[in-house]
Structures are given as C-alpha cells and as structure tokens.
Design a protein around this motif. Structure first.
Motif, mmCIF file in Angstrom:
data_model
loop_
_atom_site.group_PDB
_atom_site.id
_atom_site.type_symbol
_atom_site.label_atom_id
_atom_site.label_comp_id
_atom_site.label_asym_id
_atom_site.label_seq_id
_atom_site.Cartn_x
_atom_site.Cartn_y
_atom_site.Cartn_z
ATOM 1 N N ASN A 2 -34.433 -44.123 -45.897
ATOM 2 C CA ASN A 2 -33.432 -44.728 -44.773
ATOM 3 C C ASN A 2 -32.214 -45.595 -45.338
ATOM 4 O O ASN A 2 -32.901 -46.606 -45.971
ATOM 5 N N HIS A 3 -31.200 -46.022 -45.147
ATOM 6 C CA HIS A 3 -30.318 -46.447 -45.619
ATOM 7 C C HIS A 3 -31.051 -48.286 -44.770
ATOM 8 O O HIS A 3 -30.444 -48.677 -45.366
ATOM 9 N N LYS A 4 -31.771 -48.264 -44.076
ATOM 10 C CA LYS A 4 -31.859 -49.635 -43.242
ATOM 11 C C LYS A 4 -33.280 -50.222 -43.933
ATOM 12 O O LYS A 4 -33.260 -51.439 -44.540
ATOM 13 N N VAL A 5 -33.658 -49.445 -44.480
ATOM 14 C CA VAL A 5 -34.463 -49.535 -44.758
ATOM 15 C C VAL A 5 -33.988 -50.691 -46.746
ATOM 16 O O VAL A 5 -34.693 -51.320 -47.001
ATOM 17 N N LYS A 6 -33.237 -49.722 -46.922
ATOM 18 C CA LYS A 6 -32.510 -49.873 -48.301
ATOM 19 C C LYS A 6 -31.876 -51.231 -48.206
ATOM 20 O O LYS A 6 -32.064 -52.559 -49.253
ATOM 21 N N LEU A 7 -31.230 -51.196 -46.943
ATOM 22 C CA LEU A 7 -30.661 -52.913 -46.751
ATOM 23 C C LEU A 7 -31.659 -53.488 -46.534
ATOM 24 O O LEU A 7 -31.769 -55.101 -47.723
ATOM 25 N N THR A 8 -32.853 -53.564 -46.635
ATOM 26 C CA THR A 8 -33.837 -54.959 -45.825
ATOM 27 C C THR A 8 -34.662 -55.151 -46.984
ATOM 28 O O THR A 8 -34.496 -56.455 -47.769
ATOM 29 N N ILE A 9 -34.873 -54.170 -48.089
ATOM 30 C CA ILE A 9 -34.999 -54.887 -49.914
ATOM 31 C C ILE A 9 -33.907 -55.172 -50.174
ATOM 32 O O ILE A 9 -34.242 -56.120 -50.761
ATOM 33 N N LEU A 10 -32.752 -54.106 -50.085
ATOM 34 C CA LEU A 10 -31.672 -55.249 -51.084
ATOM 35 C C LEU A 10 -31.825 -56.769 -50.893
ATOM 36 O O LEU A 10 -31.328 -57.618 -51.554
ATOM 37 N N ALA A 11 -31.499 -56.768 -49.608
ATOM 38 C CA ALA A 11 -30.803 -58.396 -49.039
ATOM 39 C C ALA A 11 -32.391 -59.143 -49.786
ATOM 40 O O ALA A 11 -31.955 -60.355 -49.614
ATOM 41 N N ALA A 12 -33.152 -58.811 -49.717
ATOM 42 C CA ALA A 12 -34.529 -59.752 -50.067
ATOM 43 C C ALA A 12 -34.683 -59.945 -51.289
ATOM 44 O O ALA A 12 -34.947 -61.036 -51.567
ATOM 45 N N SER A 13 -33.964 -59.154 -52.156
ATOM 46 C CA SER A 13 -34.652 -59.338 -53.980
ATOM 47 C C SER A 13 -33.254 -59.618 -54.168
ATOM 48 O O SER A 13 -33.319 -60.513 -55.386
ATOM 49 N N CYS A 14 -31.968 -59.504 -53.781
ATOM 50 C CA CYS A 14 -30.572 -59.200 -55.077
ATOM 51 C C CYS A 14 -30.032 -60.757 -54.672
ATOM 52 O O CYS A 14 -29.151 -61.097 -55.507
ATOM 53 N N PHE A 15 -30.951 -61.872 -53.833
ATOM 54 C CA PHE A 15 -29.752 -63.046 -53.458
ATOM 55 C C PHE A 15 -30.698 -64.342 -53.389
ATOM 56 O O PHE A 15 -30.740 -65.320 -53.316
ATOM 57 N N PRO A 32 -24.454 -50.269 -54.851
ATOM 58 C CA PRO A 32 -24.050 -49.354 -52.870
ATOM 59 C C PRO A 32 -24.988 -50.556 -52.823
ATOM 60 O O PRO A 32 -24.896 -50.885 -51.188
ATOM 61 N N MET A 33 -26.495 -51.079 -53.391
ATOM 62 C CA MET A 33 -27.276 -51.572 -52.486
ATOM 63 C C MET A 33 -26.856 -53.003 -52.338
ATOM 64 O O MET A 33 -26.730 -53.598 -50.854
ATOM 65 N N LEU A 34 -26.076 -53.320 -53.363
ATOM 66 C CA LEU A 34 -25.665 -54.413 -53.352
ATOM 67 C C LEU A 34 -24.426 -54.805 -51.986
ATOM 68 O O LEU A 34 -24.219 -55.910 -51.557
#
Length: 555
Positions: A2-15, A32-34
């Motif tokens: 799910n796109h929203k799941v990807k965004l949630t995980i990513l925002a939490a991990s990559c910054f 793409p996640m970033l």
C-alpha cells in the motif's frame, strides 16, 4: 505494498525519525520512497541526490535499531540542556533571609470545618501554639479527602499510613523544640507524576497505573525535610495532558459538570475544595495556569531551571517545570522557598537566590502590561480590566508593552518531539492504545506525528527559540513584572518557551459561576518580586478568599 504504508515507513526511517516496530520497516530504502517522503517536509532533492543518500540512510536505520537496544527509562535526560539565560543576563548573587510575618493571634475556629481554608501561616500558628497537633490536622484533611475526593475524582492514592507516621514525628519534633518552619506538620499532596517511596506513581495513565518507583522525587524529599506531611498523590490527565485519567475525569469544585482542566487537575481541585492546604503541580504548556483558572487557585510556575525535576515524569526536558498550587501568593512563596535550588541530580537547575522579604516594595516595581491583549478578545476581559484598575488605584503605574513578533505557536513542536522521545517505547510497543484518550489531539497521535519531524527542523525551531529568549530580554529590560490575560494571548506559549516565571491568581467569576484568573509574569529568577506584586493584588481584592460549594452537595 500500500502506498500509504510505504510513505509512513519511509518518512519514519529516512529522516532520522526511527522506523516503527514492524517487519515492513526492514524493507530496503529506495529512491521512489524518498521522493514521496520528502514531500512531507517540503524538500525537493533530485533523483541523483536521493540515490546518493540511500546508503547513508540505510546505515542510519541500522543505527536506530542498535540504539533502541540500550535501555532508556523515562528518567534518562538527553545530553542537551535548554538554557533560558539571555546573553549578558545576570541575577543577584546574594542570598538574603526569607521572611514571612508569623501570625501570633490565630485561634481555632468554632466550626472545625473552617480549618479547610486556613492559610499556611494560620495553620503554622495553630500548630506552633499547640492548639492543634499535626496528627489532628492530618486526620482532618485525610477525612476531607476521603469524603470529597471521590466526588471530585482528584486522588489516585491516599498515603495515609505514611502521613500519620510523619505527623506523629512532626509533633514529637515540635514538642522537643525542633521547629523547622511554617511547613512543619502541615499536610500536602503531589501530582502523581512525582515518585514516592512505597507508593504507586501512575502518571495518570493506564499503562503505568500499577507502576512503583522506589524513590522520592527531590521536591517530595525537600518538603518532607521541611516537616511536611504527604497525605495524597493527586490526579493528572494521562501523561500530563488534560483532566482525563485512567480512573475518570477530575472535576472543578465550582461546577461538577465541568472538568478541572489539566494537567495538574487533582492538585488544583483538592486545594480549591479545601481538601489540602497546598499541593505540587507541574507545567509544560499551561498545566498549572489552566487548572488554577478552572478551580480558582493561585498557581506559581517558577523559572525553568529553578526546581529540580529529579523523580518527576519527563514529557519535555526543555520545558517541564514544577511549582506549588496554593490559596495565595504568600502561601506559594512559603512552599517555593522549600523546593527551589540545585540538588546535583537535575543538571538544568541554577543556583540563584530567592530573596522574598519585607525589603521588596511592590509599588516601586516597574510593572508592564500587554496593552493590545487587554484591548482584544483575550482572557476574561471585564475581570482583567478591573484587575488593572485595582492595581492603578493601589498606586501601581502600568507601562504598555508587547511580546516579540516570532512564530511562537510553531515552536510547540518542541513538545511533540521531546514527548515522542520520552515515550518512544510506549509508541513502538503499541501500548499507547491503552490510554483513554485516542482522538487526533491526544498523546498517541501526537507522539506518532512527532516521529515525522526531522531533527534538522527541531533544531531550527530551537534556534528561533534562542532569538525569542534574547528578544524577551530586550522587551523586559526596563520591566520587573508584567501582566497578561491568562488565556487567548500568546503570552502562555511565549513564557513557557523562554522559561519566565508566572503567578496566576483569581480575579473574579464568569457569568456561569466559574472562576477566572489573571497572570503576572516576572523576570527570569524574579519570583520574589513577582510574588510580592501578586500578594499586593490579593491584599486589595477578595477573590482568593471565595470558596466553592458545589462539591459539598455530593458525598
């Protein structure tokens, strides 16, 4: 995925914000996640730039996991300490003798119930003259707590066994001529985020309702060393928000259909209802001011760095403050005199004197007021303007002033970030779902959202906060104390961020019968002058002498 799941995980991990405890967090970081994640914080790096960052971010993510394996209980503070002191600012270095006039002709009231609203000097006089023992007084307040505490929902734990033991010890010491001062033998209560030996410290929250911290917080220890008698742990909104706790909702004794506000809900309700002579509260962003207003008490929020928070639940290391909730400014001065100063455990505390005595002449203080705020729709306008007039009639010259023009409300993200760190484990283990409040403005959501605030943006906010500290110093360079409406104005936010002390005092009532307050703000470490002016106001007005009766109808 799910796109929203990807965004949630990513925002939490990559910054630098930490991945949530989920298997999805193990997924490799991609460009793409970033690209999606950077939209959350208003950045626009190129594809090549993001590609170059992926390996570094993977290393960060692995580092987060290693750091999380290090036990970090709530009482471990960050290695960064907020400094509220502007460049070039100095406070008086000489410590003068604390002096409150002792009352010598106080008599026991014919109606014993009237004792409930006696001041600390009055109760001290009765004890010292042996008209009443500490044990008798302690039993009197314990009975009131048992009788009305359930109605107000203001008590988490009665410390009856300890209280009676401490009261008997106080009586022995006083009888032997070892009088320790005005707090000797006087009962008190503390907000239940302060640790106490052999009793639960619940933080008002379901996940911690059986928690026991086997130590006394510095504030508790100092009050007991002054001869104080701890009789109750008092309610707070869960994790220091609002008046809803794991056992219910704390009520205002003026109107049981209304909450006592928070988060020092139980402390204010108990003092207002005469269940205790005084209690200890805490404030991060209004948690002494707000319940004092809802309950009609006097609340002192000291300068940041005045009172040790050792043994207190941490919510925001750079904003949390501890202070007394009392019947009057003079009572607040007496309590504050026993709790301020370094203890060698809370490294944010400064060794500044508190020179409250007769040398202070309130009418010679330079007093400002936030003119535009009194002209606007803030606070309780009719009562606030009347307070200014009362002070003018007493000979106080009021000088108009304004607060710095900076985006202070945006700096509240400080609490979101520091709170998310303080309760990181609660968020990651999912036990935040046990908190009673689950709406969008409640802690579970605030802590989750705090994970998405980049470390860079948090630090940038603290740099603006530095400007705020300096600009406030400039605004107050010719002012000893200034006056503000208690609510609506940005003053509450500004001064909690800069660490300035305030006293909130009753100044009348609303049409619905609920009390109102007005706020006095002092210079950094200027509690003595601040309390002296607040006392003058209370000497010329009757507001703090009025007591609620609504709670008496229900037992």
């Amino acid at each position: 995925m799910n796109h929203k799941v990807k965004l949630t995980i990513l925002a939490a991990s990559c910054f630098g914000l930490g991945a949530f405890a989920t298997k999805l967090a193990d997924e490799k970081i991609t460009v793409p996640m970033l690209q999606q994640a950077q939209k959350l914080i208003g950045l626009n790096f190129t594809t090549a730039q993001l590609d170059s960052a992926t390996s570094e971010l993977e290393d960060f993510k692995e580092g987060y996991e290693r750091i999380r394996k290090v036990p970090l209980p709530n009482d471990v503070a960050p290695a960064i300490v907020f400094n509220p002191i502007p460049v070039g600012y100095e406070w008086p270095k000489e410590q003068e003798k604390f002096k409150i006039e002792e009352l010598k002709k106080v008599k026991l009231p014919a109606n014993r119930e009237d004792l409930a609203y006696y001041s600390i000097p009055q109760l001290a006089s009765l004890i010292r003259s042996k008209q009443i023992t500490s044990e008798e007084l302690t039993k009197f307040y314990l009975e009131r707590l048992k009788q009305y505490g359930p109605t107000l929902e203001c008590v988490t734990t009665l410390t009856e066994e300890l209280a009676l033991q401490q009261a008997r010890q106080a009586d022995k010491e006083i009888k032997a001529g070892k009088y320790k001062g005005m707090l000797h033998g006087i009962p008190f209560g503390v907000k239940d985020l302060l640790a106490t030996k052999n009793y639960k410290t619940t933080w008002g929250a379901t996940p911690y309702k059986d928690q026991q911290i086997n130590m006394d917080a510095t504030v508790v220890e100092r009050l007991q060393n002054a001869g104080g008698v701890l009789v109750a742990k008092l309610t707070l909104g869960a994790l220091a928000m609002g008046d809803v706790w794991y056992g219910g909702k704390t009520r205002s004794p003026w109107d049981l259909s209304k909450g006592s506000s928070g988060s020092s809900a139980g402390s204010a309700a108990a003092v207002a209802a005469g269940l205790l002579p005084y209690a200890i509260g805490t404030e991060t962003l209004g948690s002494i001011v707000s319940p004092s207003t809802a309950c009609g008490t006097t609340g002192l929020r000291p300068t940041f760095g005045r009172v040790s928070r050792h043994g207190a639940m941490a919510l925001s290391w750079s904003m949390d403050k501890i202070g007394p909730i009392t019947r009057s400014a003079e009572d607040a001065a007496i309590v504050f005199n026993s709790i301020y100063g370094p203890d060698g455990k809370d490294l944010s505390v400064y060794n500044a004197p508190f020179n409250y005595n007769k040398k202070i002449e309130p009418k010679k203080l330079r007093v400002g007021y936030l003119k535009k705020d009194f002209e606007g729709k803030y606070g309780f306008k009719e009562n606030d303007l009347a307070a200014l007039e009362d002070l003018k009639k007493a000979g106080i010259e009021l000088v108009p002033m304004e607060l710095p023009d900076l985006p202070v409300n945006d700096l509240i993200l400080t609490i979101s970030v520091e709170g998310a760190a303080a309760f990181d484990e609660l968020t990651r283990n999912g036990k935040d779902s046990l908190l009673k409040q689950q709406h969008k403005s409640a802690w579970p959501n605030i802590f989750r959202a705090g994970r998405f605030i980049p470390a860079v943006e948090y630090l940038q906010a603290q740099r603006v906060r530095t400007l705020l500290v300096q600009q406030m110093q400039e605004k107050m360079k010719d002012i000893d104390v200034y006056i503000s409406p208690s609510f609506g104005s940005s003053n509450l936010v500004v001064t909690n961020l800069t660490g300035h002390p305030c006293v909130v005092v009753p100044n009348g009532f609303q049409k619905n019968g609920m009390p109102t307050t007005i706020t006095f703000i002092g210079k950094l470490f200027g509690e003595a002058e601040l309390l002296a002016l607040a006392k003058l106001y209370q000497d010329i007005t009757p507001h703090e002498e009025k007591h609620p009766t609504a709670f008496l109808a229900q037992k």
